[in-house]
Design a protein around this motif. Sequence first.
Motif, PDB file in Angstrom:
ATOM      1  N   ALA A 105      32.947  34.189  33.404  1.00 13.77           N
ATOM      2  CA  ALA A 105      31.590  34.838  33.943  1.00 13.77           C
ATOM      3  C   ALA A 105      30.640  35.095  33.097  1.00 13.77           C
ATOM      4  O   ALA A 105      31.105  36.015  32.045  1.00 13.77           O
ATOM      5  N   LEU A 106      29.563  34.916  32.872  1.00 14.31           N
ATOM      6  CA  LEU A 106      28.428  35.193  31.927  1.00 14.31           C
ATOM      7  C   LEU A 106      27.350  35.941  32.684  1.00 14.31           C
ATOM      8  O   LEU A 106      26.992  35.581  33.783  1.00 14.31           O
ATOM      9  N   ALA A 107      26.781  36.886  31.862  1.00 12.02           N
ATOM     10  CA  ALA A 107      25.462  37.523  32.380  1.00 12.02           C
ATOM     11  C   ALA A 107      24.248  37.315  31.757  1.00 12.02           C
ATOM     12  O   ALA A 107      24.108  37.085  30.570  1.00 12.02           O
ATOM     13  N   THR A 123      35.547  44.781  40.809  1.00  7.14           N
ATOM     14  CA  THR A 123      36.850  44.332  41.390  1.00  7.14           C
ATOM     15  C   THR A 123      36.622  43.126  42.449  1.00  7.14           C
ATOM     16  O   THR A 123      37.369  41.983  42.143  1.00  7.14           O
ATOM     17  N   GLU A 124      35.799  43.195  43.310  1.00  4.86           N
ATOM     18  CA  GLU A 124      35.531  42.305  44.366  1.00  4.86           C
ATOM     19  C   GLU A 124      35.208  40.912  43.695  1.00  4.86           C
ATOM     20  O   GLU A 124      35.692  39.747  44.030  1.00  4.86           O
ATOM     21  N   LYS A 125      34.262  41.097  42.739  1.00  3.41           N
ATOM     22  CA  LYS A 125      33.601  39.744  42.109  1.00  3.41           C
ATOM     23  C   LYS A 125      34.899  39.034  41.163  1.00  3.41           C
ATOM     24  O   LYS A 125      34.999  37.946  41.190  1.00  3.41           O
ATOM     25  N   LEU A 126      35.542  39.821  40.536  1.00  2.62           N
ATOM     26  CA  LEU A 126      36.655  39.488  39.763  1.00  2.62           C
ATOM     27  C   LEU A 126      37.729  38.802  40.529  1.00  2.62           C
ATOM     28  O   LEU A 126      38.192  37.635  40.307  1.00  2.62           O
ATOM     29  N   THR A 169      29.980  42.103  33.024  1.00  2.00           N
ATOM     30  CA  THR A 169      31.166  43.130  33.504  1.00  2.00           C
ATOM     31  C   THR A 169      31.087  42.913  35.112  1.00  2.00           C
ATOM     32  O   THR A 169      29.977  42.767  35.828  1.00  2.00           O
ATOM     33  N   LEU A 170      32.298  42.684  35.793  1.00  2.00           N
ATOM     34  CA  LEU A 170      32.453  42.367  36.973  1.00  2.00           C
ATOM     35  C   LEU A 170      33.243  43.691  37.722  1.00  2.00           C
ATOM     36  O   LEU A 170      33.913  44.251  37.528  1.00  2.00           O
TER      37      LEU A 170
END
Length: 65
Positions: A29-31, A10-13, A7-8
């Motif tokens: 992107a995986l956590a 906005t800045e990371k996305l 779950t990202l």
Amino acid sequence: MLYPLATLETEKLNAIQDLEKDIGSPVVALAEVEADTAALPEDQLKKLQELEEELGVVLVAVRPN
């Protein structure tokens, strides 16, 4: 260890989307999630694998806390 989709914010996305444009390839992107897999008997493992096939997903049995 398990790695579901992250779950990202906005800045990371936005940073990932910029990277995708730069390298010309999609990025996933995986956590990281701490989890111990359950040791299943053969019959239960077969049931899990059959349901994976039916649903078209990957299932992971984990040990309860």
